[in-house]
Write a protein that holds these residues in place. Structure first.
Motif, PDB file in Angstrom:
ATOM      1  N   GLY A  52       0.785  -1.227   0.000  1.00 28.18           N
ATOM      2  CA  GLY A  52       0.000   0.000   0.000  1.00 28.18           C
ATOM      3  C   GLY A  52       0.815   1.274   0.000  1.00 28.18           C
ATOM      4  N   GLN A  53       2.166   1.164  -0.012  1.00 31.65           N
ATOM      5  CA  GLN A  53       3.015   2.355   0.062  1.00 31.65           C
ATOM      6  C   GLN A  53       4.085   2.339  -1.039  1.00 31.65           C
ATOM      7  OE1 GLN A  53       4.466   2.794   4.079  1.00 31.65           O
ATOM      8  NE2 GLN A  53       2.433   2.556   4.934  1.00 31.65           N
ATOM      9  N   PRO A  54       3.696   2.688  -2.266  1.00 31.01           N
ATOM     10  CA  PRO A  54       4.677   2.709  -3.355  1.00 31.01           C
ATOM     11  C   PRO A  54       5.654   3.871  -3.208  1.00 31.01           C
ATOM     12  CG  PRO A  54       2.561   3.537  -4.116  1.00 31.01           C
ATOM     13  CD  PRO A  54       2.354   3.069  -2.702  1.00 31.01           C
ATOM     14  N   VAL A  55       6.907   3.620  -3.557  1.00 34.98           N
ATOM     15  CA  VAL A  55       7.943   4.665  -3.505  1.00 34.98           C
ATOM     16  C   VAL A  55       8.749   4.619  -4.795  1.00 34.98           C
ATOM     17  CG1 VAL A  55       8.112   4.727  -0.983  1.00 34.98           C
ATOM     18  CG2 VAL A  55       9.549   3.128  -2.271  1.00 34.98           C
ATOM     19  N   VAL A 106      16.282 -14.302  10.291  1.00 35.91           N
ATOM     20  CA  VAL A 106      15.436 -13.503   9.412  1.00 35.91           C
ATOM     21  C   VAL A 106      14.815 -14.442   8.393  1.00 35.91           C
ATOM     22  CG1 VAL A 106      15.413 -11.703   7.641  1.00 35.91           C
ATOM     23  CG2 VAL A 106      16.864 -11.442   9.663  1.00 35.91           C
ATOM     24  N   HIS A 107      13.509 -14.320   8.225  1.00 33.71           N
ATOM     25  CA  HIS A 107      12.847 -15.072   7.166  1.00 33.71           C
ATOM     26  C   HIS A 107      11.787 -14.168   6.556  1.00 33.71           C
ATOM     27  CE1 HIS A 107      11.471 -18.509   4.866  1.00 33.71           C
ATOM     28  NE2 HIS A 107      10.252 -18.025   5.053  1.00 33.71           N
ATOM     29  N   LEU A 108      12.014 -13.782   5.313  1.00 30.61           N
ATOM     30  CA  LEU A 108      11.056 -13.000   4.539  1.00 30.61           C
ATOM     31  C   LEU A 108      10.745 -13.784   3.285  1.00 30.61           C
ATOM     32  CD1 LEU A 108      12.788  -9.498   4.704  1.00 30.61           C
ATOM     33  CD2 LEU A 108      10.781 -10.231   6.009  1.00 30.61           C
ATOM     34  N   GLU A 109       9.490 -13.761   2.880  1.00 23.76           N
ATOM     35  CA  GLU A 109       9.140 -14.417   1.633  1.00 23.76           C
ATOM     36  C   GLU A 109       7.893 -13.772   1.077  1.00 23.76           C
ATOM     37  OE1 GLU A 109       6.539 -18.136   3.435  1.00 23.76           O
ATOM     38  OE2 GLU A 109       8.436 -18.544   2.446  1.00 23.76           O
ATOM     39  N   GLY A 110       7.700 -13.980  -0.200  1.00 26.30           N
ATOM     40  CA  GLY A 110       6.514 -13.439  -0.837  1.00 26.30           C
ATOM     41  C   GLY A 110       6.393 -13.955  -2.257  1.00 26.30           C
ATOM     42  N   THR A 111       5.309 -13.569  -2.872  1.00 30.43           N
ATOM     43  CA  THR A 111       5.103 -13.809  -4.289  1.00 30.43           C
ATOM     44  C   THR A 111       4.910 -12.450  -4.927  1.00 30.43           C
ATOM     45  OG1 THR A 111       4.145 -15.984  -3.936  1.00 30.43           O
ATOM     46  CG2 THR A 111       3.679 -14.924  -6.047  1.00 30.43           C
ATOM     47  N   ALA A 112       5.914 -12.034  -5.661  1.00 25.20           N
ATOM     48  CA  ALA A 112       5.904 -10.710  -6.280  1.00 25.20           C
ATOM     49  C   ALA A 112       4.990 -10.701  -7.499  1.00 25.20           C
ATOM     50  CB  ALA A 112       7.314 -10.327  -6.699  1.00 25.20           C
ATOM     51  N   THR A 113       4.323  -9.576  -7.683  1.00 19.38           N
ATOM     52  CA  THR A 113       3.615  -9.297  -8.933  1.00 19.38           C
ATOM     53  C   THR A 113       4.277  -8.044  -9.490  1.00 19.38           C
ATOM     54  OG1 THR A 113       1.909  -8.092  -7.717  1.00 19.38           O
ATOM     55  CG2 THR A 113       1.416 -10.356  -8.299  1.00 19.38           C
ATOM     56  N   ASP A 114       5.106  -8.230 -10.485  1.00 24.87           N
ATOM     57  CA  ASP A 114       5.954  -7.169 -11.015  1.00 24.87           C
ATOM     58  C   ASP A 114       5.611  -6.861 -12.468  1.00 24.87           C
ATOM     59  OD1 ASP A 114       7.370  -7.246  -8.596  1.00 24.87           O
ATOM     60  OD2 ASP A 114       8.837  -8.666  -9.390  1.00 24.87           O
ATOM     61  N   VAL A 115       5.851  -5.621 -12.849  1.00 24.45           N
ATOM     62  CA  VAL A 115       5.687  -5.199 -14.239  1.00 24.45           C
ATOM     63  C   VAL A 115       7.038  -4.679 -14.720  1.00 24.45           C
ATOM     64  CG1 VAL A 115       4.501  -3.630 -15.818  1.00 24.45           C
ATOM     65  CG2 VAL A 115       3.264  -4.596 -13.848  1.00 24.45           C
ATOM     66  N   PHE A 132       5.509  -8.048  -2.372  1.00 20.63           N
ATOM     67  CA  PHE A 132       4.546  -8.753  -1.531  1.00 20.63           C
ATOM     68  C   PHE A 132       3.223  -8.994  -2.247  1.00 20.63           C
ATOM     69  CE2 PHE A 132       7.621  -6.869   1.372  1.00 20.63           C
ATOM     70  CZ  PHE A 132       8.011  -8.008   2.061  1.00 20.63           C
ATOM     71  N   GLY A 133       3.203  -8.764  -3.550  1.00 26.23           N
ATOM     72  CA  GLY A 133       2.063  -9.126  -4.387  1.00 26.23           C
ATOM     73  C   GLY A 133       0.737  -8.616  -3.895  1.00 26.23           C
ATOM     74  N   THR A 134      -0.168  -9.530  -3.616  1.00 29.28           N
ATOM     75  CA  THR A 134      -1.533  -9.148  -3.258  1.00 29.28           C
ATOM     76  C   THR A 134      -1.737  -8.999  -1.759  1.00 29.28           C
ATOM     77  OG1 THR A 134      -2.211 -11.472  -3.219  1.00 29.28           O
ATOM     78  CG2 THR A 134      -2.489 -10.273  -5.306  1.00 29.28           C
ATOM     79  N   GLU A 135      -0.653  -9.016  -0.997  1.00 31.49           N
ATOM     80  CA  GLU A 135      -0.779  -8.832   0.452  1.00 31.49           C
ATOM     81  C   GLU A 135      -1.426  -7.479   0.733  1.00 31.49           C
ATOM     82  OE1 GLU A 135       2.407  -8.620   3.973  1.00 31.49           O
ATOM     83  OE2 GLU A 135       2.517 -10.406   2.714  1.00 31.49           O
ATOM     84  N   ARG A 136      -2.355  -7.454   1.640  1.00 31.72           N
ATOM     85  CA  ARG A 136      -3.091  -6.225   1.948  1.00 31.72           C
ATOM     86  C   ARG A 136      -2.309  -5.307   2.878  1.00 31.72           C
ATOM     87  NH1 ARG A 136      -8.932  -5.984   2.153  1.00 31.72           N
ATOM     88  NH2 ARG A 136      -9.528  -7.033   0.266  1.00 31.72           N
ATOM     89  N   SER A 137      -2.489  -4.039   2.650  1.00 31.58           N
ATOM     90  CA  SER A 137      -1.919  -3.056   3.569  1.00 31.58           C
ATOM     91  C   SER A 137      -2.917  -2.827   4.695  1.00 31.58           C
ATOM     92  CB  SER A 137      -1.652  -1.727   2.843  1.00 31.58           C
ATOM     93  OG  SER A 137      -2.873  -1.081   2.579  1.00 31.58           O
ATOM     94  N   ASN A 138      -2.484  -2.140   5.724  1.00 30.44           N
ATOM     95  CA  ASN A 138      -3.373  -1.782   6.820  1.00 30.44           C
ATOM     96  C   ASN A 138      -4.039  -0.437   6.572  1.00 30.44           C
ATOM     97  OD1 ASN A 138      -2.788  -4.099   8.285  1.00 30.44           O
ATOM     98  ND2 ASN A 138      -0.949  -3.176   9.160  1.00 30.44           N
ATOM     99  N   ASP A 139      -3.748   0.163   5.408  1.00 28.96           N
ATOM    100  CA  ASP A 139      -4.321   1.456   5.076  1.00 28.96           C
ATOM    101  C   ASP A 139      -5.753   1.297   4.589  1.00 28.96           C
ATOM    102  OD1 ASP A 139      -1.844   2.503   5.590  1.00 28.96           O
ATOM    103  OD2 ASP A 139      -1.272   2.647   3.475  1.00 28.96           O
ATOM    104  N   PRO A 140      -6.720   1.990   5.198  1.00 29.75           N
ATOM    105  CA  PRO A 140      -8.076   1.938   4.658  1.00 29.75           C
ATOM    106  C   PRO A 140      -8.145   2.791   3.401  1.00 29.75           C
ATOM    107  CG  PRO A 140      -7.982   3.382   6.573  1.00 29.75           C
ATOM    108  CD  PRO A 140      -6.615   2.798   6.396  1.00 29.75           C
TER     109      PRO A 140
END
Length: 141
Positions: A52-55, A106-115, A132-140
């Motif tokens: 939810g926070q693109p930079v 440390v263990h981080l993992e995800g399924t990226a959705t990249d363009v 983090f692909g389709t993982e939801r942010s906490n931002d409403p």
């Protein structure tokens, strides 16, 4: 006499094959060189390091530096690559795993959705890197 490589940044060889772009990113990341990682993005490319926070720009480089600061390699496993002309959608499973600089696991993992987009030079670069692909942010939103 030992050679001093500290003044020679790592340069990544970009690919003309979209299916190889995630592997190019991994080589750049695993070099530990933030400049090499920046080479795999278009100048205005976006990183969504936190859902939810693109930079972009300096903030993108800083976000990638935080991942590099773990001092651990990334393992990438491209799952799907869909190409339409000069645009590609990459679905990539990835893992960062090991002992961090503070000694903690440390263990981080995800399924990226990249363009990615093929540039005028025929080489692919990220337009959007969403690890983090389709993982939801906490931002409403």
């Amino acid at each position: 006499m030992p050679t001093d490589f500290t003044n020679h940044p790592f340069s990544v060889a970009l690919t003309d094959d979209a299916s190889q772009h995630a592997l190019v990113f991994a080589r750049a990341f695993n070099s530990g060189d933030a400049g090499a990682v920046e080479q795999v993005y278009e100048p205005d490319g976006v990183l969504v390091a936190t859902p939810g926070q693109p930079v972009t720009g300096a903030a993108r480089a800083a976000a990638n530096q935080r991942f590099l600061g773990l001092g651990l390699p990334i393992d990438v496993r491209p799952r799907h690559v869909y190409v339409a002309d000069d645009i590609a959608l990459l679905i990539v499973d990835w893992t960062i795993d090991g002992q961090g600089p503070d000694g903690q696991h440390v263990h981080l993992e995800g399924t990226a959705t990249d363009v990615a987009r093929r540039g005028p030079d025929g080489r692919w670069r990220y337009v959007i890197d969403n690890p983090f692909g389709t993982e939801r942010s906490n931002d409403p939103q």
